[in-house]
Design a protein around this motif. Structure first.
Motif, PDB file in Angstrom:
ATOM      1  N   SER A  20      33.157  16.863  48.247  1.00 22.44           N
ATOM      2  CA  SER A  20      31.891  17.212  48.604  1.00 22.44           C
ATOM      3  C   SER A  20      31.068  16.826  47.466  1.00 22.44           C
ATOM      4  N   LEU A  21      31.275  16.248  46.336  1.00 24.57           N
ATOM      5  CA  LEU A  21      30.482  15.692  45.158  1.00 24.57           C
ATOM      6  C   LEU A  21      29.827  14.534  45.840  1.00 24.57           C
ATOM      7  N   LYS A  22      28.405  14.569  45.284  1.00 30.56           N
ATOM      8  CA  LYS A  22      27.570  13.782  45.897  1.00 30.56           C
ATOM      9  C   LYS A  22      28.105  12.109  45.897  1.00 30.56           C
ATOM     10  N   PRO A  23      28.583  11.525  44.561  1.00 32.05           N
ATOM     11  CA  PRO A  23      28.843  10.411  44.439  1.00 32.05           C
ATOM     12  C   PRO A  23      30.068   9.974  45.395  1.00 32.05           C
ATOM     13  N   VAL A  24      30.747  11.036  45.585  1.00 34.30           N
ATOM     14  CA  VAL A  24      31.969  10.665  46.324  1.00 34.30           C
ATOM     15  C   VAL A  24      31.421  10.656  47.741  1.00 34.30           C
ATOM     16  N   SER A  25      31.096  11.655  48.122  1.00 35.23           N
ATOM     17  CA  SER A  25      30.443  11.859  49.544  1.00 35.23           C
ATOM     18  C   SER A  25      29.599  10.696  50.058  1.00 35.23           C
ATOM     19  N   TRP A  26      28.802  10.172  49.107  1.00 37.06           N
ATOM     20  CA  TRP A  26      28.237   8.900  49.597  1.00 37.06           C
ATOM     21  C   TRP A  26      29.152   7.780  50.304  1.00 37.06           C
ATOM     22  N   LEU A  27      30.591   7.870  49.750  1.00 35.36           N
ATOM     23  CA  LEU A  27      31.139   6.698  49.999  1.00 35.36           C
ATOM     24  C   LEU A  27      32.249   7.175  51.126  1.00 35.36           C
ATOM     25  N   THR A  28      32.429   8.499  51.432  1.00 34.81           N
ATOM     26  CA  THR A  28      33.290   9.098  52.281  1.00 34.81           C
ATOM     27  C   THR A  28      32.622   8.703  53.885  1.00 34.81           C
ATOM     28  N   TRP A  29      31.622   8.696  54.183  1.00 30.88           N
ATOM     29  CA  TRP A  29      30.938   8.343  55.224  1.00 30.88           C
ATOM     30  C   TRP A  29      31.278   7.164  55.912  1.00 30.88           C
ATOM     31  N   PRO A  30      30.907   6.317  55.170  1.00 29.12           N
ATOM     32  CA  PRO A  30      31.302   4.769  55.295  1.00 29.12           C
ATOM     33  C   PRO A  30      32.602   4.359  55.630  1.00 29.12           C
ATOM     34  N   LEU A  31      33.734   4.895  54.568  1.00 30.72           N
ATOM     35  CA  LEU A  31      34.695   4.842  54.930  1.00 30.72           C
ATOM     36  C   LEU A  31      35.667   5.593  56.261  1.00 30.72           C
ATOM     37  N   TYR A  32      34.972   6.961  56.231  1.00 26.06           N
ATOM     38  CA  TYR A  32      35.432   7.508  57.514  1.00 26.06           C
ATOM     39  C   TYR A  32      34.852   6.546  58.785  1.00 26.06           C
ATOM     40  N   ARG A  33      33.996   6.266  58.833  1.00 27.05           N
ATOM     41  CA  ARG A  33      33.314   5.291  60.069  1.00 27.05           C
ATOM     42  C   ARG A  33      34.066   3.989  60.164  1.00 27.05           C
ATOM     43  N   LEU A  34      34.599   3.288  59.117  1.00 27.51           N
ATOM     44  CA  LEU A  34      35.495   2.213  59.144  1.00 27.51           C
ATOM     45  C   LEU A  34      37.008   2.652  59.800  1.00 27.51           C
ATOM     46  N   ILE A  35      37.487   3.616  59.308  1.00 23.89           N
ATOM     47  CA  ILE A  35      38.798   4.417  59.820  1.00 23.89           C
ATOM     48  C   ILE A  35      38.443   4.436  61.330  1.00 23.89           C
TER      49      ILE A  35
END
Length: 129
Positions: free
Chosen positions: A87-102
């Motif tokens: 949920s932390l902003k720097p991490v969450s900025w990366l999780t959506w692109p990674l989620y979409r890739l997966i």
């Protein structure tokens, strides 16, 4: 309304991931395929359910990695730090692109099948053929 985590039950990769969650990440949430869920009563559209996993609880609806973060925060104490980290902003900025890739490539992942890459309308059409 209880806590509910919705996933794509027609996707083998998603189903295997959900089984992992049920075995290892215990929560009070009902982990269910969106195809079996009463989406209307949960306030979820089919389009939302097709697009990403969804967490629903009274007053909160989250999708994708945000849903996974909430699920982890609602699990046993040792999963909570991972949920907060997601949920932390720097991490969450990366999780959506990674989620979409997966999500786009889940049919290529272990347990994935060709059906994982098709939208629901196409799966329904092929099942009826």
């Amino acid at each position: 309304m209880e806590h509910t985590f919705i996933y794509d039950g027609d996707c083998a990769f998603c189903s295997q991931s959900a089984r992992f969650l049920e075995r290892r990440v215990r929560t009070a949430a009902k982990v269910t395929p969106w195809q079996w869920a009463d989406l209307e009563s949960l306030g979820v559209t089919q389009e939302e359910a097709e697009a990403a996993v969804i967490w629903v609880e009274p007053g909160l609806k989250q999708a994708g990695p945000d849903a996974i973060a909430v699920l982890l925060r609602r699990a046993q104490w040792y999963w909570k730090p991972a949920g907060w980290a997601l949920s932390l902003k720097p991490v969450s900025w990366l999780t959506w692109p990674l989620y979409r890739l997966i999500s786009r490539n889940r049919h290529k992942l272990p347990g994935g099948t060709a059906a994982c890459s098709l939208p629901q309308a196409e799966r329904d059409r092929l099942a009826g053929a």
